[in-house]
Design a protein around this motif. Structure first.
Motif, PDB file in Angstrom:
ATOM      1  N   ILE A 116      32.316  22.911  36.794  1.00 15.87           N
ATOM      2  CA  ILE A 116      32.339  23.894  37.886  1.00 15.87           C
ATOM      3  C   ILE A 116      30.927  24.031  38.437  1.00 15.87           C
ATOM      4  CG2 ILE A 116      33.145  26.157  38.609  1.00 15.87           C
ATOM      5  CD1 ILE A 116      35.270  24.473  37.180  1.00 15.87           C
ATOM      6  N   ARG A 117      30.717  23.623  39.664  1.00 12.67           N
ATOM      7  CA  ARG A 117      29.386  23.647  40.283  1.00 12.67           C
ATOM      8  C   ARG A 117      29.310  24.782  41.300  1.00 12.67           C
ATOM      9  NH1 ARG A 117      27.637  20.363  44.952  1.00 12.67           N
ATOM     10  NH2 ARG A 117      25.373  20.578  45.150  1.00 12.67           N
ATOM     11  N   TRP A 118      28.437  25.734  41.022  1.00 14.02           N
ATOM     12  CA  TRP A 118      28.225  26.862  41.931  1.00 14.02           C
ATOM     13  C   TRP A 118      27.100  26.492  42.902  1.00 14.02           C
ATOM     14  CZ3 TRP A 118      30.861  31.624  41.752  1.00 14.02           C
ATOM     15  CH2 TRP A 118      31.813  31.715  40.737  1.00 14.02           C
ATOM     16  N   VAL A 119      27.478  26.196  44.131  1.00 12.59           N
ATOM     17  CA  VAL A 119      26.523  25.632  45.087  1.00 12.59           C
ATOM     18  C   VAL A 119      25.517  26.670  45.565  1.00 12.59           C
ATOM     19  CG1 VAL A 119      26.299  24.443  47.292  1.00 12.59           C
ATOM     20  CG2 VAL A 119      28.249  23.933  45.795  1.00 12.59           C
ATOM     21  N   ASP A 120      25.960  27.901  45.785  1.00 15.17           N
ATOM     22  CA  ASP A 120      25.092  28.935  46.383  1.00 15.17           C
ATOM     23  C   ASP A 120      24.881  30.109  45.432  1.00 15.17           C
ATOM     24  OD1 ASP A 120      25.159  27.593  49.031  1.00 15.17           O
ATOM     25  OD2 ASP A 120      27.254  28.196  48.973  1.00 15.17           O
ATOM     26  N   ILE A 121      24.745  29.851  44.159  1.00 17.19           N
ATOM     27  CA  ILE A 121      24.639  30.929  43.176  1.00 17.19           C
ATOM     28  C   ILE A 121      23.449  31.838  43.444  1.00 17.19           C
ATOM     29  CG2 ILE A 121      23.268  29.583  41.521  1.00 17.19           C
ATOM     30  CD1 ILE A 121      26.080  32.135  40.744  1.00 17.19           C
ATOM     31  N   GLU A 122      22.407  31.313  44.100  1.00 13.72           N
ATOM     32  CA  GLU A 122      21.223  32.132  44.388  1.00 13.72           C
ATOM     33  C   GLU A 122      21.549  33.308  45.292  1.00 13.72           C
ATOM     34  OE1 GLU A 122      18.459  31.956  42.818  1.00 13.72           O
ATOM     35  OE2 GLU A 122      19.193  30.210  41.704  1.00 13.72           O
ATOM     36  N   LEU A 123      22.584  33.195  46.122  1.00 13.32           N
ATOM     37  CA  LEU A 123      22.981  34.314  46.979  1.00 13.32           C
ATOM     38  C   LEU A 123      23.447  35.494  46.136  1.00 13.32           C
ATOM     39  CD1 LEU A 123      24.953  32.477  49.807  1.00 13.32           C
ATOM     40  CD2 LEU A 123      22.684  33.510  49.962  1.00 13.32           C
ATOM     41  N   ILE A 124      24.173  35.205  45.053  1.00 10.19           N
ATOM     42  CA  ILE A 124      24.630  36.264  44.156  1.00 10.19           C
ATOM     43  C   ILE A 124      23.458  36.848  43.375  1.00 10.19           C
ATOM     44  CG2 ILE A 124      26.028  36.717  42.089  1.00 10.19           C
ATOM     45  CD1 ILE A 124      28.099  34.780  43.168  1.00 10.19           C
ATOM     46  N   LEU A 183      45.600  34.819  28.878  1.00  8.75           N
ATOM     47  CA  LEU A 183      44.734  34.818  30.062  1.00  8.75           C
ATOM     48  C   LEU A 183      43.578  35.796  29.898  1.00  8.75           C
ATOM     49  CD1 LEU A 183      47.283  34.535  33.007  1.00  8.75           C
ATOM     50  CD2 LEU A 183      45.589  32.844  32.287  1.00  8.75           C
ATOM     51  N   LEU A 184      43.842  36.954  29.319  1.00 12.14           N
ATOM     52  CA  LEU A 184      42.764  37.911  29.083  1.00 12.14           C
ATOM     53  C   LEU A 184      41.732  37.327  28.120  1.00 12.14           C
ATOM     54  CD1 LEU A 184      44.578  41.365  28.810  1.00 12.14           C
ATOM     55  CD2 LEU A 184      43.053  40.571  30.617  1.00 12.14           C
ATOM     56  N   LYS A 185      42.220  36.627  27.095  1.00 12.20           N
ATOM     57  CA  LYS A 185      41.321  35.988  26.142  1.00 12.20           C
ATOM     58  C   LYS A 185      40.448  34.956  26.845  1.00 12.20           C
ATOM     59  CE  LYS A 185      41.396  33.262  21.859  1.00 12.20           C
ATOM     60  NZ  LYS A 185      42.285  32.625  20.842  1.00 12.20           N
ATOM     61  N   SER A 186      41.052  34.170  27.727  1.00 12.30           N
ATOM     62  CA  SER A 186      40.302  33.158  28.472  1.00 12.30           C
ATOM     63  C   SER A 186      39.286  33.803  29.400  1.00 12.30           C
ATOM     64  CB  SER A 186      41.280  32.293  29.278  1.00 12.30           C
ATOM     65  OG  SER A 186      40.593  31.436  30.162  1.00 12.30           O
ATOM     66  N   ARG A 187      39.674  34.877  30.075  1.00  9.12           N
ATOM     67  CA  ARG A 187      38.808  35.497  31.081  1.00  9.12           C
ATOM     68  C   ARG A 187      37.645  36.263  30.464  1.00  9.12           C
ATOM     69  NH1 ARG A 187      43.984  37.601  34.687  1.00  9.12           N
ATOM     70  NH2 ARG A 187      44.390  35.601  35.734  1.00  9.12           N
ATOM     71  N   THR A 188      37.754  36.643  29.200  1.00 13.61           N
ATOM     72  CA  THR A 188      36.657  37.368  28.552  1.00 13.61           C
ATOM     73  C   THR A 188      35.686  36.432  27.841  1.00 13.61           C
ATOM     74  OG1 THR A 188      38.047  37.684  26.581  1.00 13.61           O
ATOM     75  CG2 THR A 188      38.008  39.465  28.197  1.00 13.61           C
ATOM     76  N   ARG A 189      35.964  35.132  27.816  1.00 15.38           N
ATOM     77  CA  ARG A 189      35.088  34.192  27.111  1.00 15.38           C
ATOM     78  C   ARG A 189      33.722  34.085  27.778  1.00 15.38           C
ATOM     79  NH1 ARG A 189      36.212  29.013  27.122  1.00 15.38           N
ATOM     80  NH2 ARG A 189      35.130  28.614  25.180  1.00 15.38           N
ATOM     81  N   TYR A 190      33.675  34.348  29.070  1.00 11.38           N
ATOM     82  CA  TYR A 190      32.439  34.183  29.822  1.00 11.38           C
ATOM     83  C   TYR A 190      31.800  35.538  30.141  1.00 11.38           C
ATOM     84  CZ  TYR A 190      34.563  29.594  30.299  1.00 11.38           C
ATOM     85  OH  TYR A 190      35.156  28.384  30.033  1.00 11.38           O
ATOM     86  N   ILE A 231      31.504  32.783  36.122  1.00  8.74           N
ATOM     87  CA  ILE A 231      30.378  33.380  36.826  1.00  8.74           C
ATOM     88  C   ILE A 231      29.518  34.224  35.886  1.00  8.74           C
ATOM     89  CG2 ILE A 231      31.758  35.383  37.528  1.00  8.74           C
ATOM     90  CD1 ILE A 231      28.919  33.748  39.532  1.00  8.74           C
ATOM     91  N   GLY A 232      30.120  34.744  34.817  1.00  6.46           N
ATOM     92  CA  GLY A 232      29.372  35.554  33.863  1.00  6.46           C
ATOM     93  C   GLY A 232      28.271  34.800  33.151  1.00  6.46           C
ATOM     94  N   LEU A 233      28.331  33.461  33.155  1.00 10.57           N
ATOM     95  CA  LEU A 233      27.281  32.650  32.540  1.00 10.57           C
ATOM     96  C   LEU A 233      26.091  32.463  33.470  1.00 10.57           C
ATOM     97  CD1 LEU A 233      29.509  29.801  31.002  1.00 10.57           C
ATOM     98  CD2 LEU A 233      28.660  31.858  29.857  1.00 10.57           C
ATOM     99  N   LEU A 234      26.251  32.827  34.746  1.00  9.68           N
ATOM    100  CA  LEU A 234      25.248  32.453  35.751  1.00  9.68           C
ATOM    101  C   LEU A 234      24.588  33.630  36.448  1.00  9.68           C
ATOM    102  CD1 LEU A 234      27.396  29.607  37.321  1.00  9.68           C
ATOM    103  CD2 LEU A 234      25.446  29.301  35.815  1.00  9.68           C
ATOM    104  N   THR A 235      25.065  34.843  36.208  1.00  8.24           N
ATOM    105  CA  THR A 235      24.472  36.012  36.855  1.00  8.24           C
ATOM    106  C   THR A 235      24.272  37.128  35.841  1.00  8.24           C
ATOM    107  OG1 THR A 235      24.803  37.699  38.576  1.00  8.24           O
ATOM    108  CG2 THR A 235      26.764  36.842  37.498  1.00  8.24           C
ATOM    109  N   ALA A 281      32.965  38.428  30.766  1.00  9.02           N
ATOM    110  CA  ALA A 281      33.588  39.263  31.788  1.00  9.02           C
ATOM    111  C   ALA A 281      34.450  40.340  31.134  1.00  9.02           C
ATOM    112  CB  ALA A 281      34.437  38.415  32.729  1.00  9.02           C
ATOM    113  N   ILE A 282      34.681  41.430  31.879  1.00  9.81           N
ATOM    114  CA  ILE A 282      35.561  42.502  31.426  1.00  9.81           C
ATOM    115  C   ILE A 282      36.695  42.631  32.442  1.00  9.81           C
ATOM    116  CG2 ILE A 282      35.765  44.957  30.877  1.00  9.81           C
ATOM    117  CD1 ILE A 282      32.828  44.981  30.160  1.00  9.81           C
TER     118      ILE A 282
END
Length: 227
Positions: free
Chosen positions: A75-83, A133-140, A109-113, A142-143
């Motif tokens: 997953i490549r975040w091209v404009d992560i600097e904007l965030i 899905l909740l388990k997957s979404r909290t791995r990075y 996104i939780g790994l990058l901001t 996130a809440i």
């Protein structure tokens, strides 16, 4: 994933060719959205859709235990600097995307901001898949927050001076009793939720759109656009 994509190809054959899962709905929608296209063109679009749909099924399962290093490679975040710029300015923000590409992959996104990611979701009726899905979404880091609780959660975080990034998959269909706005989308009357706009005005938070592009199988680029 290479093994899972073999399974995906088998699923495609069963779902599209054998069981013809929702094919009438798919072709009806394609005819409404693209009346200028020939039957052959609509058939090719449908085939690509079903291939991608089956890939999504196996990718979502893999995301439950995909190593973080592998996730960042795919997953490549091209404009992560904007965030990151908004965090440096001391601003929380709202992020919107659609059921497009592989939206589950955007939870990394939780790994990058440094923002606290708050993905907003609708709980599933199937309790097993809801837990997975909740388990997957909290791995990075996130809440996940149920849709009806997000306003209260944002108030709590604001009081504690926690900068948040609230993510909305915004192309859900409102209940008939909750419809407040209609527009035309793909040549069809379409009802929209207005929650993101109301929250943005209430808290004076910027809104950003995530556009996802799939350059090849198993890889996604995410572009950030301030709305």
């Amino acid at each position: 994933l290479s093994v899972l994509y073999v399974i995906s190809d088998g699923l495609y054959f069963l779902i599209f060719k054998v069981f013809k899962y929702r094919r009438n709905v798919v072709f009806e929608n394609l005819s409404k959205a693209f009346p200028e296209k020939t039957e052959e063109e609509k058939y090719e679009i449908a085939k690509k859709f079903y291939h991608h749909f089956c890939d999504l099924l196996v990718e979502t399962v893999k995301l439950w235990n995909l190593p973080k290093k592998e996730a960042l490679k795919r997953i490549r975040w091209v404009d992560i600097e904007l965030i990151r710029k908004y965090y440096d300015e001391g601003k929380s923000l709202l992020v919107v995307c659609g059921h497009y590409g592989n939206w589950e992959a955007s939870y990394q996104i939780g790994l990058l901001t440094k923002h606290l990611p708050l993905p907003v979701y609708k709980p599933l009726n199937n309790k097993y898949y809801d837990r997975q899905l909740l388990k997957s979404r909290t791995r990075y880091d996130a809440i996940p927050v149920p849709m009806h609780n997000i306003f209260r959660k944002l108030v709590e975080c604001k009081k504690e001076n926690i900068l948040t990034l609230s993510a909305f998959v915004s192309d859900q269909t409102p209940l008939k009793s909750e419809i407040q706005y209609w527009t035309t989308f793909l040549n069809q009357d379409t009802a929209l939720y207005l929650g993101v706009e109301k929250i943005a005005r209430k808290f004076n938070y910027p809104v950003m759109y995530l556009w996802m592009y799939k350059p090849k199988r198993g890889y996604y680029n995410i572009y950030c656009r301030t709305l």
